[in-house]
Design an enzyme around this catalytic site. Structure first.
Site, mmCIF file in Angstrom:
data_model
loop_
_atom_site.group_PDB
_atom_site.id
_atom_site.type_symbol
_atom_site.label_atom_id
_atom_site.label_comp_id
_atom_site.label_asym_id
_atom_site.label_seq_id
_atom_site.Cartn_x
_atom_site.Cartn_y
_atom_site.Cartn_z
ATOM 1 N N ASP A 1 -34.164 22.528 -6.368
ATOM 2 C CA ASP A 1 -34.714 22.523 -5.519
ATOM 3 C C ASP A 1 -36.172 22.349 -4.861
ATOM 4 O O ASP A 1 -36.645 22.891 -4.537
ATOM 5 C CB ASP A 1 -34.171 23.710 -4.588
ATOM 6 C CG ASP A 1 -34.162 24.978 -5.170
ATOM 7 O OD1 ASP A 1 -35.003 25.338 -6.388
ATOM 8 O OD2 ASP A 1 -33.948 26.268 -4.249
ATOM 9 N N GLU A 2 -36.444 22.787 -6.465
ATOM 10 C CA GLU A 2 -37.796 21.886 -6.570
ATOM 11 C C GLU A 2 -38.570 21.525 -7.268
ATOM 12 O O GLU A 2 -37.799 21.023 -8.186
ATOM 13 C CB GLU A 2 -38.704 23.866 -6.600
ATOM 14 C CG GLU A 2 -38.123 24.455 -8.094
ATOM 15 C CD GLU A 2 -39.138 25.884 -8.242
ATOM 16 O OE1 GLU A 2 -39.583 25.802 -7.451
ATOM 17 O OE2 GLU A 2 -37.911 26.585 -9.109
#
Length: 418
Positions: free
Chosen positions: A123-124
């Site tokens: 997610d990053e």
């Protein structure tokens, strides 16, 4: 109970080998971070959850929406405690396949924005847009379009920080949350950084923060004023050098693509009730199976096994063992892990156990592995390889250890490919 797997997170900056790499001229590194990822996917897919406090997970909080976080719910908090803090929260079971699909869609947008993408977790990521000004505009314009596209194409909110260094870009994205954008302008880095609490610095955990607070240091600016010499007596030479560099916004690392992780890990939450040693041992078996399979799939070998424990009072302990030669053999890894667990059993009996985790570090590629006696070719028809093939063809739950039949293998979270 659940199993989660982690990847190496951001590593502390290393000393630059060349002065010209110290600072780039413009703020062109983006740190893009999806907001409350699991919970946001649930709210996206179920409109009735939007605007409501959402907790993903049962016995342990895997994720919480910002509406739940406002009541103090955090990961990996015990589920019962989370509901005491936020009794009107909606608890939903995790859907790992949905999170994996969402992550893949987001990373497609990242890679369509720039070829310089360094994934940190599902997610990053860091994105380097320094070479795109003529064709795509200023970094802040690129970031705005990136956020709008992810919202439109994937349906998820994302926060983006922009700075000249990776460290500052990550801090900026955290400050921008939720669903925000923050540019740290060149020349104003210290003005942005110094008012922030010292916990924003990599390497400042609970123990270090407590030590700093005892000396009256709560803000990054105060830490910067002390400098390396002033911190050395409090924290030691290595931590003093590291934190003083970050406090002055020094971080020479580049965005790197195709970088392989240096460790892999998995953990299993056990809840609050007492666990017998044989039950803990069976969970350890499951973690070793999972990590060994990941090693072999990625053609990696490990030399160091790390056991991580969390106790009833939320304190933690870590034990490690380095083997004579790197390996991906489940039996060898399990033997090392069981020795570490046996050594820790007196502590577990005294303090109780709520989580057991395992990490494999000192990873290297299989091919250049140092030869050891006897000098024989690696066999392809081992039990490990046979089980890997069965799980690959019929699913990860096709074969499991007998000790885990009634206990389950837990939840395996999606990860970036290595």
């Amino acid at each position: 109970m659940f199993v989660s797997e982690r990847e190496d997170r951001l590593q502390p900056p290393r000393k630059s080998a060349s002065p010209e790499r110290e600072v780039r001229r413009d703020a062109s590194i983006l740190h893009a971070d999806l907001d409350s990822f699991y919970a946001s996917v649930e709210q996206r897919d179920d409109p009735s959850l939007r605007g409501r406090p959402v907790i993903v997970g049962g016995g342990v909080v895997l994720a919480a929406s910002y509406e739940a976080k406002a009541f103090g719910v955090r990961t990996p908090m015990n589920g019962a405690r989370a509901l005491r803090l936020c009794p009107h929260a909606v608890v939903v079971p995790p859907r790992m396949s949905a999170y994996s699909a969402a992550s893949k869609a987001v990373f497609e947008v990242f890679r369509d924005t720039t070829p310089m993408v360094e994934g940190i977790s599902i997610d990053e990521a860091f994105l380097d847009v320094a070479g795109l000004r003529r064709i795509a505009g200023e970094p802040i314009d690129i970031a705005r379009r990136l956020r709008a596209r992810i919202r439109h194409d994937v349906g998820l909110p994302i926060s983006v920080g922009i700075a000249r260094t990776k460290f500052l870009a990550k801090v900026a994205s955290a400050v921008a949350k939720p669903d925000g954008l923050r540019l740290v302008e060149p020349g104003r880095e210290l003005e942005f950084l110094h008012p922030l609490p010292v916990e924003r610095l990599w390497g400042v955990g609970e123990v270090t923060a407590r030590t700093l607070r005892e000396h009256g240091v709560t803000r990054i600016g105060q830490l910067a004023e002390l400098g390396e010499d002033g911190l050395r007596g409090m924290l030691g030479p290595a931590a003093a050098r590291h934190l003083s560099a970050l406090a002055m916004a020094r971080d020479p690392r580049r965005v790197e693509t195709g970088k392989r992780r240096r460790s892999i890990g998995a953990q299993r939450a056990l809840g609050g009730r007492h666990r017998e040693p044989d039950e803990i041992d069976s969970y350890l078996h499951g973690l070793v199976d999972r990590l060994g399979r990941r090693l072999r799939t990625a053609d990696r070998v490990s030399r160091t096994v790390v056991l991580r424990l969390r106790f009833d009072d939320f304190s933690r302990a870590t034990r490690s063992h380095t083997m004579p030669a790197p390996t991906d053999d489940t039996a060898v890894l399990l033997s090392a892990a069981r020795r570490l667990l046996a050594d820790a059993l007196p502590l577990i009996r005294e303090r109780g156990l709520t989580l057991v985790g395992l990490a494999l570090t000192n990873l290297t590629d299989t091919n250049p592995c140092q030869l050891v006696l006897p000098l024989e070719a690696r066999a392809d028809n081992t039990l490990d390889r046979t089980l890997d093939d069965l799980r690959r063809r019929f699913g990860s739950s096709a074969v499991t250890r007998a000790a885990l039949i009634d206990r389950g293998e837990g939840i395996s979270v999606p990860l970036l490919p290595d």
